[in-house]
Design an enzyme around this catalytic site. Structure first.
Site, PDB file in Angstrom:
ATOM      1  N   LYS A 143       7.192  -0.324   6.756  1.00 13.01           N
ATOM      2  CA  LYS A 143       6.519   0.952   6.509  1.00 13.01           C
ATOM      3  C   LYS A 143       7.576   2.034   6.351  1.00 13.01           C
ATOM      4  O   LYS A 143       8.268   2.399   7.306  1.00 13.01           O
ATOM      5  CB  LYS A 143       5.582   1.253   7.683  1.00 13.01           C
ATOM      6  N   GLY A 186       0.834  -1.190   0.000  1.00 15.38           N
ATOM      7  CA  GLY A 186       0.000   0.000   0.000  1.00 15.38           C
ATOM      8  C   GLY A 186       0.868   1.239   0.000  1.00 15.38           C
ATOM      9  O   GLY A 186       2.088   1.173   0.132  1.00 15.38           O
ATOM     10  N   ASP A 219      -7.672   7.842  15.939  1.00 17.60           N
ATOM     11  CA  ASP A 219      -8.051   7.532  14.554  1.00 17.60           C
ATOM     12  C   ASP A 219      -8.595   6.105  14.467  1.00 17.60           C
ATOM     13  O   ASP A 219      -8.130   5.279  13.677  1.00 17.60           O
ATOM     14  CB  ASP A 219      -6.849   7.704  13.625  1.00 17.60           C
ATOM     15  N   GLY A 274       0.616   5.759   0.940  1.00 19.70           N
ATOM     16  CA  GLY A 274      -0.179   6.895   1.400  1.00 19.70           C
ATOM     17  C   GLY A 274       0.708   8.097   1.612  1.00 19.70           C
ATOM     18  O   GLY A 274       1.856   8.132   1.160  1.00 19.70           O
ATOM     19  N   GLY A 275       0.173   9.097   2.333  1.00 20.86           N
ATOM     20  CA  GLY A 275       0.952  10.293   2.572  1.00 20.86           C
ATOM     21  C   GLY A 275       2.207  10.024   3.369  1.00 20.86           C
ATOM     22  O   GLY A 275       3.199  10.733   3.266  1.00 20.86           O
ATOM     23  N   PRO A 304       5.309   4.372   1.235  1.00 17.59           N
ATOM     24  CA  PRO A 304       4.907   3.024   0.848  1.00 17.59           C
ATOM     25  C   PRO A 304       5.132   1.994   1.954  1.00 17.59           C
ATOM     26  O   PRO A 304       5.961   2.181   2.832  1.00 17.59           O
ATOM     27  CB  PRO A 304       5.812   2.733  -0.355  1.00 17.59           C
TER      28      PRO A 304
END
Length: 707
Positions: free
Chosen positions: A386, A365, A482, A367-368, A371
């Site tokens: 990550k 995946g 979150d 995101g901001g 990867p």
């Protein structure tokens, strides 16, 4: 309560020292899996049954010697980081013997277990701990013996002539193990109950218990005779396990199921004949304890010569590398300075090799933050890597936050952080790998996972327990900020693990709330937090309520493709509730579900999403409501914000963010797997044996006065 003779207070988060005095009428005490600390009072040497494993006691020259207990404290310190072994074998409840496979099983007969007892071998290779009382039974040795020959394929019949039995909780530990993948084989045979084929009253007996390894439930409601195809038949069950912290925890737990009194009193509970654990990798350890002082050792002589020569060579090598790495290490230390500890670190070269040079085919995946890749470490562990994007200012702040937060907590329903990489400009987090991805994909995306009613119930309950731990049990307390379906990951058994602590806030017990700029995901944000930045743990309770509705309905919190009255899940749920049609919310793909449970869970979700944080329950109370231990409040009102709120799954950091953040973070998916994962392992994450709310001062009174 002056007649109390058995005290079981394991798994209760007790802290502080032991009382200085104890009632003479109290010979059996279990205080295992707590947070007790300090030295030991004199009375601990006078008690016949005392289990103090997995606490934080102090061991020094001035303390009372309780043989082996130092090895069974939290983090299992004996030979930690300097492992000696890569295998162990135990003949449970019997003498040493060799199997037909050539394996030598060490004796477990001399460790006279009782209602609250532990035993550690002199070599500190393995240990056993028992908790529980056969109240009406006559089995003081906690061993079952049979004269009937046990049959089976590829088994040693003599192994099953004796078996260790426990009324409640039986644990075997492997200590000082080299980290890496292992195969753990457990051998069972039902030698007590009568064959079900006889169709007699005695044949009605059932032995049912759960098997946990490294804190993870591997076999639920395990029935030996059912699995083996009858009584007096042996069965060998292998489990793949990953050892990451030099110890192995095998837990057999009687959850109150099966029968207690057939064919006689006190024969229920876990029963096991042998344990064997062996590494699936080529070990680098000898498997031998340190040489006894005074003995001549040829190996020691060779090592004595080789070490100085090797040391000189290494010094020369370090001298060459020192200057080039000095500045880099200085920068790395500055990044971790605020953490107060040095977490487990990986080199960038090691992670490059694990991910095949960050091959795009291994990408899970993006995101901001950056990867995420699937990787395999040199010890065989499969991990999720990550990687922080170089340009992400937001990620650098979250990086340190996530290390500090996850490293401080361990629970079976929290994702495990293996370590990090801080090398030059590289910032990388290394997590356990969970193969079933995230809850939102399982509910809304993938079709190959079947989330039936019991599975959804367990996901909901596990998530609630994880949040309750963060809010009320971890030190320090933590608000996740979150809570959403994409931040709940599923292991191989579809058990939930809460992830992504980049937005988490450490919560001061002395403050009623924190004033902070908002971070999180719209649709899961509590209204008081979204509008004023007022942050308490009740913000997580709100997010949990939304996730609970998603789990029950099988749809996201907003969906523009639905009819207007159904677009926003919360609003639709309240409409159904007000019209006494709550069960219309349940996912139509669930062909079977418990209507009473569903009604209770919907009420719990709506209670968690009340507009006023004061009207929402704590997460521990939410756990009790979900599990059915208490009733949900009937005093609920539809929040006024429902008609005005625009539920979109967009991270709010694009317009309201922390002071040190600026870029938008979208969802980053981490895939993980169960094998080898541990919460904490962690001690304290298995089922509580007798969960009660006891404070340190109450403990002093109970032990001192005998109640």
């Amino acid at each position: 309560m002056s007649s109390l003779t058995y005290l079981f207070l394991g798994n209760n988060s007790l802290s502080g020292p032991l009382p200085s005095q104890k009632s003479n009428r109290l010979p059996t005490i279990d205080l295992s899996y707590n947070y007790l600390s300090g030295s030991f009072p004199q009375w601990v040497t006078t008690i016949s049954q005392l289990n103090l494993v997995v606490n934080n006691f102090t061991f020094d020259s001035s303390n009372i010697d309780l043989a082996g207990l130092n090895c069974l404290q939290r983090n299992f310190p004996c030979n930690r980081n300097t492992p000696l072994y890569a295998n162990f074998s135990i003949k449970c409840g019997g003498p040493q013997m060799r199997g037909i496979d050539g394996i030598l099983y060490e004796a477990d007969q001399d460790s006279a277990l009782g209602p609250a007892k532990f035993y550690v071998t002199s070599t500190q290779k393995w240990a056993v701990s028992n908790v529980g009382l056969f109240y009406d039974g006559n089995n003081p040795s906690f061993v079952e013996t049979t004269l009937t020959e046990v049959t089976g394929t590829d088994v040693t019949p003599e192994l099953f002539q004796t078996s260790r039995v426990s009324p409640s909780s039986l644990r075997y530990y492997g200590l000082g193990l080299e980290n890496g993948p292992y195969t753990v084989t457990l051998q069972f045979a039902e030698t007590v109950y009568t064959s079900r084929a006889t169709q007699t009253w005695h044949s009605l007996g059932r032995r049912v218990f759960d098997i946990y390894i490294q804190g993870n439930l591997r076999r639920k409601d395990f029935d030996i005779s059912k699995e083996a195809g009858g009584v007096n038949r042996a069965i060998k069950i292998p489990f793949k396990v990953n050892v990451t912290e030099n110890y192995l925890d095998i837990h057999l737990f009687w959850a109150g199921k099966g029968t207690c009194c057939i064919p006689k009193q006190g024969v229920y509970g876990p029963l096991i004949s042998a344990v064997h654990a062996v590494s699936d990798f080529t070990p680098t350890v000898s498997g031998l304890p340190p040489t006894t002082p005074g003995k001549k050792s040829r190996t020691g002589l060779i090592v004595g010569i080789a070490v100085p020569v090797g040391a000189v060579s290494l010094l020369l090598l370090f001298a060459v590398l020192y200057m080039t790495r000095k500045e880099s290490e200085k920068n790395d230390d500055e990044d971790l300075l605020g953490l107060g500890f040095r977490p487990n670190t990986f080199s960038y070269a090691e992670l490059r090799a694990a991910t095949e040079d960050f091959n795009p085919s291994n990408k899970l995946g993006v995101g901001g933050y950056g990867p995420v890749y699937k990787g395999t470490l040199s010890d065989g562990r499969v991990v999720a890597v990550k990687q922080l994007s170089v340009a992400s200012h937001q990620g650098k702040s979250q990086f340190v936050t996530e290390i500090a937060t996850i490293s401080a907590v361990q629970h079976r329903n929290l994702v495990k952080l293996y370590g990090c990489c801080i090398e030059g400009s590289h910032r990388i987090l290394v997590y356990e790998y969970l193969e079933n991805k995230s809850l939102d994909q399982a509910l809304f995306g993938r079709n190959d996972l079947h989330l039936d009613w019991p599975t959804r119930f367990n996901i909901l309950l596990g998530t609630a327990r994880g949040l309750a731990y963060l809010h009320e049990e971890s030190k320090p307390r933590i608000v996740h900020r979150d809570v959403k379906a994409s931040n709940i990951l599923l292991d191989a058994e579809l058990s939930p693990k809460i992830s992504d602590f980049g937005w988490a806030k450490l919560y001061d017990d002395k403050k009623t709330h924190l004033s902070t700029r908002v971070a999180g995901t719209i649709g899961y944000l509590a209204p008081e937090y979204a509008m004023s930045g007022r942050l308490t743990e009740k913000a997580d309770v709100f997010g949990f309520g939304v996730v609970a509705l998603e789990i029950l309905s099988g749809r996201p919190n907003s969906d523009d493709n639905l009819d207007p009255e159904k677009i926003y899940l919360l609003e639709w749920a309240w409409t159904l509730y007000e019209n006494d049609q709550s069960l219309g919310l349940v996912d139509p793909r669930l062909t079977e579900f418990d209507e009473n449970d569903a009604t209770r869970l919907i009420k719990a979700a709506l209670l968690c999403t009340q507009a006023s944080p004061m009207m929402r329950p704590s997460m521990s109370r939410a756990v009790a409501i979900v599990s059915g231990d208490i009733e949900a409040s009937t005093v609920m009102s539809k929040p006024s914000y429902l008609a005005d709120w625009d539920f979109k799954d967009v991270t709010t950091s694009s317009f309201l963010v922390d002071d040190d953040t600026s870029s938008t973070e979208s969802d980053v998916l981490l895939n993980h797997q169960l094998e080898g994962s541990t919460t904490g392992a962690s001690p304290g994450i298995d089922p509580a044996l007798s969960p009660v709310n006891v404070t340190g001062s109450m403990l002093t009174g109970i032990i001192g006065e005998g109640m």
